[in-house]
Scaffold this active site. Structure first.
Site, PDB file in Angstrom:
ATOM      1  CE1 TYR A   1      -3.621   2.640   1.041  1.00  0.00           C
ATOM      2  CE2 TYR A   1      -1.756   3.595   2.221  1.00  0.00           C
ATOM      3  CZ  TYR A   1      -3.031   3.714   1.698  1.00  0.00           C
ATOM      4  OH  TYR A   1      -3.704   4.894   1.814  1.00  0.00           O
TER       5      TYR A   1
ATOM      6  CD  GLU B   1      -6.023   4.457  -0.620  1.00  0.00           C
ATOM      7  OE1 GLU B   1      -6.113   5.030   0.478  1.00  0.00           O
ATOM      8  OE2 GLU B   1      -6.945   3.793  -1.107  1.00  0.00           O
TER       9      GLU B   1
END
Lengths: 294, 379
Positions: B101, B189
């Protein structure tokens, strides 16, 4: 006494010739604030006509305005595209306090401006704020002068009209104010609750504080911890947005519940856990602060 | 403003990030054609402004074009958390070795963009942050310098052991910051950032929210707005310069100022009612704005009573009063209206309203109580 502004405030208005800037400069002067200069690039040398035959000189740039007039406070009414630039210019000019009224300033621009101002030791209030008023002394921004009155209450709020509502009720109950500060509804603001609480704690005339928060972020939670650790004066509070749905921006850019963080419920809980009496509705603030003062 | 995955991927590609190809389909046939063009296994992904697409069945693997068509048929028109899927992204399936991530968002407390990275990718990062914060590395970027090379390396070094992967990820982290800044984002993101068995690092998902205050100077980003994902009333409100959020109750609220608008909604609830909306008519209101506000509120069939709560500061009460009168002349307003006005030009406003047959309150509690009573069917 009061916080941040008083009888010694010498104000320069950035964007004095604009629609909002000129209207509020008139109101500010009518309230009795000492407006010493205006700044509008390209209009240096002109004069702003104030009430009762008063005039204010206009300069092209902040450094000239400060050098010529000794201004120590600035208020910004310039459009969003130029507002962060105006904050940078003001912070570089020698004033101690910059009040940014403009709504809709890009947050990335403000991130840079806040760092710059902090490095210079300049206090920024806002952006996207109604400014502040010390009743009987000075008003900087757009808070209506007719609803405030001198007295022992310090008021700090993230909102504009909700501040009016609370002040209106306080004044109606005979509770005047030392200073009412609107810190602004944006995600990145220069002066937060704790800065104001600290100043109210240090101000001998302030006997109690009303704090108006809203959903989004964790400023209120940190302020609550500060109250229990550092304040001797009573603080009462209200949180707007108990019925706001998560993930939606409620008008103010900063008023948004992200995931499960920033809800009214957690803020009210933080208040209560730290000895801040919480009003269920604005009308209950008066009774709570009266109880706290007695 | 949220943008779709395929749009965020365009921004990422423009910043140089390795993002696999993909094309948008609005019909099953288009999805089939795109899949046939790529050959092999593809992923069909719902394009909708909502998390949890995978859980809702909006992301499916298809081993050939026929299956891609089948999946697109199922996904298009699907409802995910109240939003209808109008588009799917068809993209070749990647050979995934690991999932990490990488995200950057504007941190209110730090007053600057802050990175969060974790080797635990492909899952809900809020959950990871809550349960296992030691699996997350954070870095706040100084807005004066942007992300510095050694900082990007420090983040990437937390994700991988292999220097080749660290090098690629460092570059992607710096590029993500560029995409964030150049899009005027409040959040960007990559989840997951994958490694392939061939040793490549790629962004196979993309998410981005834009700071609304940036849109005036970024027409290319504004053009990415998908109005089909918002209720029509909210689109109309934005065009009229009003801040409006539709809710499920029956007391329509029209207020000046966001804080007072929220406090008014809360007071409706306090008196036993449910607000139908959040609506801030803004500071310097003119009668046209009030007309637009009333049109929007009355377009909601749930509304049984309309409540005005105006505290005049910059907003002049007489402007609002004129707007109310004008709106009631111009359009047919079914539900009863109750009005609270106080502050600047209050007397003038009360005169205008009483001439038109309205009565007004000066207390916020009184007007809210009355509106709740009317919505509940009282007189």
């Amino acid at each position: 006494m009061s916080i941040f502004i008083d009888n010694d405030t010498k104000l320069v208005v950035q964007g004095i010739t604009g629609r909002d800037g000129s209207f509020h400069t008139l109101q500010t002067m009518e309230y009795g604030t000492n407006v010493v200069a205006g700044v509008t690039p390209g209009k240096g040398g002109q004069t702003f006509e104030g009430p009762n035959g008063q005039t204010v000189p206009i300069f092209n740039a902040m450094d000239e305005a400060v050098a010529e007039t000794g201004a120590n406070t600035s208020v910004i009414f310039v459009p969003p595209a130029f507002a962060a630039g105006a904050v940078l210019e003001a912070a570089d000019s020698g004033v101690a306090l910059v009040v940014a009224i403009t709504e809709g300033v890009p947050v990335l621009d403000m991130a840079r401006a806040h760092v710059f101002a902090r490095d210079k030791g300049v206090r920024v209030l806002g952006p996207n704020c109604p400014g502040l008023i010390s009743p009987g002394k000075a008003k900087v921004g757009i808070l209506p002068g007719q609803i405030v009155t001198e007295g022992p209450i310090g008021l700090v709020s993230r909102s504009g009209t909700l501040t009016y509502e609370a002040v209106f009720q306080l004044t109606g109950a005979g509770l005047g104010q030392t200073t009412c500060v609107g810190i602004g509804g944006d995600p990145l603001i220069g002066t937060n609750f704790i800065d104001c609480l600290e100043a109210f704690e240090a101000d001998p005339d302030t006997k109690g504080v009303v704090m108006l928060g809203e959903i989004g972020g964790t400023d209120e939670q940190e302020a609550a911890a500060y109250v229990s650790d550092h304040m001797s004066k009573p603080v009462v509070g209200f949180i707007a947005g108990q019925t706001a749905p998560p993930g939606r921006r409620m008008g103010h850019a900063g008023a948004i519940i992200s995931g499960s963080a920033g809800t009214a419920e957690e803020k009210m809980k933080a208040f209560e856990e730290n000895g801040i009496a919480v009003a269920k509705r604005p009308a209950d603030l008066v009774g709570l602060i009266q109880d706290a003062l007695n | 403003m949220d943008i779709h995955e395929y749009q965020a991927k365009e921004r990422f590609r423009a910043a140089g990030i390795d993002v696999p190809p993909g094309e948008i389909a609005t019909t099953p046939e288009e999805a089939e054609t795109i899949a046939a063009g790529y050959g092999g296994t593809v992923v069909v992904k719902a394009q909708v402004h909502s998390g949890g697409r995978g859980k809702a069945g909006g992301v499916r693997l298809a081993k050939d074009a026929a299956e891609a068509k089948e999946h697109a048929t199922a996904i298009l028109g699907m409802d995910i958390k109240g939003l209808t899927v109008e588009k799917v992204l068809v993209t070749p399936a990647e050979d995934i070795d690991t999932e990490a991530y990488v995200g950057v968002l504007m941190d209110r407390k730090k007053q600057a963009a802050t990175f969060m990275v974790s080797a635990e990718g492909g899952v809900d990062i809020e959950h990871v942050a809550h349960e296992t914060p030691e699996l997350i590395r954070k870095l706040t970027v100084d807005p004066r310098y942007g992300i510095l090379p050694h900082q990007a390396f420090w983040l990437a070094n937390f994700l991988y052991d292999d220097p080749k992967l660290i090098k690629q990820a460092s570059k992607i982290i710096a590029q993500l910051y560029d995409a964030f800044v150049n899009s005027g984002a409040s959040m960007a993101e990559i989840n997951p950032l994958i490694t392939t068995s061939a040793g490549e690092v790629k962004a196979i998902d993309a998410k981005m929210s834009i700071d609304d205050s940036e849109l005036f100077r970024r027409p290319d980003v504004e053009a990415m707005r998908d109005t089909s994902s918002e209720p029509a009333s909210e689109v109309k409100a934005r065009e009229a310069g009003l801040s409006y959020v539709k809710l499920d109750g029956d007391v329509g609220c029209c207020v000046n100022g966001a804080g007072l608008a929220m406090a008014t909604m809360d007071l409706v609830k306090y008196y036993g009612g449910e607000p139908a909306n959040f609506l801030d008519i803004g500071g310097s209101s003119n009668p046209d704005k009030v007309v637009a506000a009333l049109e929007i509120i009355t377009s909601d069939p749930n509304v049984k009573a309309i409540l005005f709560n105006i505290f005049g500061g910059i907003t002049r009460c007489d402007d609002v009063a004129r707007g109310i009168v004008e709106a009631t002349n111009r359009i047919d307003i079914g539900p009863p209206i109750v009005i609270r006005l106080t502050g600047t030009n209050e007397e003038l406003a009360l005169e205008i309203l009483s001439d038109a047959g309205f009565s007004a309150y000066t207390s916020m509690d009184a007007v809210v109580e009355k509106a709740v009573e009317l919505a509940a069917g009282g007189a």
